[in-house]
Design a protein around this motif. Structure first.
Motif, mmCIF file in Angstrom:
data_model
loop_
_atom_site.group_PDB
_atom_site.id
_atom_site.type_symbol
_atom_site.label_atom_id
_atom_site.label_comp_id
_atom_site.label_asym_id
_atom_site.label_seq_id
_atom_site.Cartn_x
_atom_site.Cartn_y
_atom_site.Cartn_z
ATOM 1 N N GLU A 1 -27.471 -11.085 24.267
ATOM 2 C CA GLU A 1 -26.783 -10.008 24.985
ATOM 3 C C GLU A 1 -25.276 -10.215 24.953
ATOM 4 O OE1 GLU A 1 -26.894 -7.733 29.327
ATOM 5 O OE2 GLU A 1 -27.376 -9.869 29.209
ATOM 6 N N GLU A 2 -24.833 -11.452 25.182
ATOM 7 C CA GLU A 2 -23.400 -11.733 25.120
ATOM 8 C C GLU A 2 -22.870 -11.521 23.709
ATOM 9 O OE1 GLU A 2 -22.901 -15.145 28.601
ATOM 10 O OE2 GLU A 2 -23.542 -15.734 26.584
ATOM 11 N N MET A 3 -23.641 -11.913 22.708
ATOM 12 C CA MET A 3 -23.244 -11.692 21.316
ATOM 13 C C MET A 3 -23.051 -10.213 21.043
ATOM 14 S SD MET A 3 -22.863 -14.249 19.148
ATOM 15 C CE MET A 3 -23.112 -13.256 17.672
ATOM 16 N N LEU A 4 -24.028 -9.412 21.462
ATOM 17 C CA LEU A 4 -23.961 -7.983 21.176
ATOM 18 C C LEU A 4 -22.717 -7.349 21.796
ATOM 19 C CD1 LEU A 4 -26.890 -5.496 21.073
ATOM 20 C CD2 LEU A 4 -24.799 -4.855 22.242
ATOM 21 N N HIS A 5 -22.470 -7.636 23.066
ATOM 22 C CA HIS A 5 -21.339 -6.996 23.736
ATOM 23 C C HIS A 5 -19.998 -7.561 23.264
ATOM 24 C CE1 HIS A 5 -23.532 -4.341 26.378
ATOM 25 N NE2 HIS A 5 -24.390 -5.323 26.621
ATOM 26 N N GLN A 6 -19.988 -8.820 22.828
ATOM 27 C CA GLN A 6 -18.765 -9.349 22.252
ATOM 28 C C GLN A 6 -18.488 -8.693 20.906
ATOM 29 O OE1 GLN A 6 -16.739 -11.796 24.084
ATOM 30 N NE2 GLN A 6 -15.529 -10.489 22.743
ATOM 31 N N LEU A 7 -19.519 -8.467 20.126
ATOM 32 C CA LEU A 7 -19.349 -7.793 18.838
ATOM 33 C C LEU A 7 -18.909 -6.346 19.027
ATOM 34 C CD1 LEU A 7 -22.428 -9.147 16.827
ATOM 35 C CD2 LEU A 7 -20.012 -9.699 16.461
ATOM 36 N N VAL A 8 -19.464 -5.675 20.037
ATOM 37 C CA VAL A 8 -19.040 -4.294 20.310
ATOM 38 C C VAL A 8 -17.540 -4.241 20.563
ATOM 39 C CG1 VAL A 8 -19.147 -2.409 21.992
ATOM 40 C CG2 VAL A 8 -21.259 -3.450 21.168
ATOM 41 N N ALA B 1 -27.773 -1.412 15.467
ATOM 42 C CA ALA B 1 -27.313 -2.083 14.245
ATOM 43 C C ALA B 1 -26.874 -3.515 14.537
ATOM 44 C CB ALA B 1 -26.171 -1.293 13.613
ATOM 45 N N LEU B 2 -26.164 -3.700 15.641
ATOM 46 C CA LEU B 2 -25.686 -5.041 15.976
ATOM 47 C C LEU B 2 -26.837 -5.949 16.400
ATOM 48 C CD1 LEU B 2 -22.337 -4.244 17.824
ATOM 49 C CD2 LEU B 2 -22.686 -5.026 15.474
ATOM 50 N N ALA B 3 -27.827 -5.400 17.102
ATOM 51 C CA ALA B 3 -29.008 -6.196 17.458
ATOM 52 C C ALA B 3 -29.724 -6.661 16.194
ATOM 53 C CB ALA B 3 -29.949 -5.385 18.340
ATOM 54 N N GLU B 4 -29.796 -5.773 15.199
ATOM 55 C CA GLU B 4 -30.422 -6.132 13.924
ATOM 56 C C GLU B 4 -29.602 -7.205 13.202
ATOM 57 O OE1 GLU B 4 -32.002 -3.912 9.835
ATOM 58 O OE2 GLU B 4 -31.266 -2.738 11.545
ATOM 59 N N LEU B 5 -28.271 -7.078 13.276
ATOM 60 C CA LEU B 5 -27.399 -8.067 12.645
ATOM 61 C C LEU B 5 -27.559 -9.437 13.302
ATOM 62 C CD1 LEU B 5 -25.080 -8.780 10.678
ATOM 63 C CD2 LEU B 5 -23.474 -8.045 12.470
ATOM 64 N N ILE B 6 -27.623 -9.452 14.629
ATOM 65 C CA ILE B 6 -27.781 -10.716 15.349
ATOM 66 C C ILE B 6 -29.110 -11.372 14.984
ATOM 67 C CG2 ILE B 6 -28.103 -11.721 17.649
ATOM 68 C CD1 ILE B 6 -26.124 -9.506 18.641
ATOM 69 N N ALA B 7 -30.177 -10.574 14.943
ATOM 70 C CA ALA B 7 -31.490 -11.117 14.576
ATOM 71 C C ALA B 7 -31.467 -11.673 13.158
ATOM 72 C CB ALA B 7 -32.553 -10.030 14.710
ATOM 73 N N LEU B 8 -30.788 -10.984 12.262
ATOM 74 C CA LEU B 8 -30.688 -11.438 10.877
ATOM 75 C C LEU B 8 -29.966 -12.786 10.795
ATOM 76 C CD1 LEU B 8 -30.862 -11.020 7.787
ATOM 77 C CD2 LEU B 8 -28.716 -9.735 7.950
ATOM 78 N N LYS B 9 -28.849 -12.907 11.532
ATOM 79 C CA LYS B 9 -28.063 -14.140 11.473
ATOM 80 C C LYS B 9 -28.770 -15.297 12.188
ATOM 81 C CE LYS B 9 -24.930 -12.221 9.067
ATOM 82 N NZ LYS B 9 -24.781 -12.593 7.636
ATOM 83 N N ARG B 10 -29.639 -14.997 13.158
ATOM 84 C CA ARG B 10 -30.447 -16.052 13.766
ATOM 85 C C ARG B 10 -31.406 -16.623 12.716
ATOM 86 N NH1 ARG B 10 -28.133 -17.738 18.510
ATOM 87 N NH2 ARG B 10 -27.908 -16.035 20.028
ATOM 88 N N ARG B 11 -31.945 -15.725 11.879
ATOM 89 C CA ARG B 11 -32.889 -16.165 10.846
ATOM 90 C C ARG B 11 -32.175 -16.797 9.652
ATOM 91 N NH1 ARG B 11 -34.733 -10.845 11.641
ATOM 92 N NH2 ARG B 11 -33.935 -10.308 9.567
ATOM 93 N N SER B 12 -31.070 -16.164 9.239
ATOM 94 C CA SER B 12 -30.383 -16.582 8.013
ATOM 95 C C SER B 12 -28.883 -16.659 8.267
ATOM 96 C CB SER B 12 -30.667 -15.592 6.877
ATOM 97 O OG SER B 12 -32.051 -15.457 6.653
ATOM 98 N N PRO B 13 -28.385 -17.748 8.824
ATOM 99 C CA PRO B 13 -26.950 -17.890 9.087
ATOM 100 C C PRO B 13 -26.143 -17.796 7.794
ATOM 101 C CG PRO B 13 -28.219 -19.626 10.183
ATOM 102 C CD PRO B 13 -29.150 -18.939 9.235
ATOM 103 N N GLY B 14 -24.883 -17.378 7.932
ATOM 104 C CA GLY B 14 -24.009 -17.260 6.775
ATOM 105 C C GLY B 14 -22.637 -17.823 7.080
#
Length: 461
Positions: free
Chosen positions: A235-242, A205-218
């Motif tokens: 990778e750093e984004m994902l583990h920081q979000l976790v 889910a977080l990988a999908e969220l990161i990909a989404l925000k790369r495409r469409s920042p908010g």
């Protein structure tokens, strides 16, 4: 009645008396007794934090503060962990998801830690406090609406309120669209419940969220973290979000549940504000009970024991905060001198937002259900028999049934309506001052996960 340990006559190293186990029913039934026994052994003692996993647990306030504020002799990088490197930690151990290395600020030191932490603190600094308060109130209103009209006038606050509330707030703050927010909630809930495959669900889910925000920042925390000058990798984004999501939600749920139970207990002084109940919870029932693994960079002597280099040393925030040497003179300390949020360079960067959410959650409960009361005494409540967090199993309450409906709200950065202040939000924070709500017809529950249903409810669907 609690049965406390009697260590008289037990020879040192006796094989019949192994390490104290900080898990299981015996620990859960007498948590304070376990800490009292460990204190009798010195400022620290060896314990089993999970089956087959030994750590040194620090129970002294002074010793804990010394370690937390000494990043030269005590580092956080768990790749140093002797037993893990030597294959002595079970591969399926529940300690690994909690203590295993991740490329984020929690497990980093020196320049790497400074870079990652700056990205987190700068991003958190952009959170609008008014928006956070409103989002907490509306999340609370939604959850209360799910049980407030029950004709029995009863609810269980941990499952129905305290656990899901932080998940709703964080899903919004981090900009999760409904379908991703649903999966984030499933993943985080599953990790703390021990559900098989939950970490994969959260990671996906977080990988999908990161990909989404790369495409469409908010205008959300995920985007701000991503756009920070530290230039975090995916990778750093994902583990920081976790860490931010899991580390913020479960302890916050524990704080909300315990603070609510304390405020509603017969022993609570009626004219004290909600903030006092949250502060007392942070002192006496630290939501993160035993954590923050440190690894000595060299052998260190502590109270007559030698802490071996690269063997994990955990801080018992729960035991340190209730150290008798401290509590006998606690009036001399600031109300914020507790270690519930840690201390030193790795202190929780979100302590102020966490405190605001906990206070807001208890206030909303009192405002929406002004006659809410406990169905049992505080002393009768049971604690989860886990080492990592101090959380109540259940908080059963009763109240006069009523219907809670959403108020119109402006749009939040995620596209969902932001919450409006609940009725009575500016009034003194006591149960007696909270207004009652007029009854209304509840909207039908739409399909989807918890976050999807919450967003639909805010729109009146």
């Amino acid at each position: 009645m609690q049965q406390h340990f009697n260590t008289a006559g037990i020879p040192a190293g006796c094989p019949a008396h192994r390490n104290v186990q900080l898990f299981g029913p015996e620990f859960g039934s007498d948590i304070e007794g376990h800490y009292a026994h460990l204190r009798s052994l010195g400022p620290s003692a060896p314990v089993d934090i999970a089956p087959g996993v030994e750590v040194e647990l620090v129970t002294s306030y002074d010793a804990s503060l010394h370690i937390l504020q000494n990043p030269v002799s005590f580092v956080r990088d768990s790749r140093r962990w002797n037993a893990l490197n030597e294959g002595r930690v079970p591969q399926d151990s529940p300690a690994l998801p909690m203590m295993g290395y991740r490329p984020n600020a929690l497990f980093s030191d020196g320049a790497a830690h400074a870079r990652l932490r700056q990205a987190v603190t700068d991003s958190l600094a952009t959170v609008n406090q008014l928006q956070l308060v409103r989002q907490t109130q509306q999340s609370a209103d939604y959850l209360i609406s799910r049980f407030s009209s029950d004709p029995r006038g009863q609810a269980e606050l941990m499952a129905d309120y305290a656990h899901p509330l932080p998940l709703l707030v964080f899903s919004d703050l981090f900009g999760c669209p409904p379908e991703i927010g649903d999966q984030v909630i499933v993943g985080i809930s599953g990790i703390f419940e021990g559900t098989h495959g939950a970490d994969e669900v959260l990671g996906g889910a977080l990988a999908e969220l990161i990909a989404l925000k790369r495409r469409s920042p908010g205008g959300d925390l995920t985007t701000r973290l991503m756009q920070h000058s530290a230039q975090l990798t995916d990778e750093e984004m994902l583990h920081q979000l976790v860490t931010l999501l899991s580390g913020g939600t479960a302890p916050l749920a524990a704080a909300i549940g315990t603070s609510s139970a304390l405020y509603l207990s017969d022993d609570w002084q009626a004219d004290l504000p909600v903030e006092d109940a949250v502060v007392q919870t942070l002192w006496n029932y630290a939501p993160i009970a035993n954590y923050a693994a440190h690894y000595p960079t060299h052998d260190v002597e502590l109270g007559g024991r030698v802490l071996r280099a690269n063997d994990p040393v955990l801080i018992s925030f729960a035991a340190a905060n209730t150290d008798p040497k401290l509590t006998d003179h606690r009036e001399q300390f600031s109300a914020k001198a507790h270690l519930a949020f840690g201390a030193g360079p790795h202190a929780c960067p979100a302590k102020d937002p966490a405190f605001m959410i906990a206070v807001g959650a208890v206030e909303s409960l009192l405002n929406r259900l002004p006659d809410v009361e406990m169905r049992v005494t505080f002393k009768e409540l049971a604690w989860v028999p886990a080492p990592w967090s101090r959380s109540l199993v259940t908080v059963p309450v009763r109240f006069t049934p009523r219907v809670v409906t959403p108020a119109a709200a402006p749009t939040s950065p995620t596209g969902a309506p932001a919450a409006q202040p609940s009725a009575g939000a500016a009034a003194p924070r006591t149960a007696s001052s909270a207004p009652r709500l007029a009854a209304a017809h509840a909207a039908p529950q739409p399909r989807g996960g918890l976050f999807s249903r919450f967003l639909a409810w805010t729109r009146g669907e």
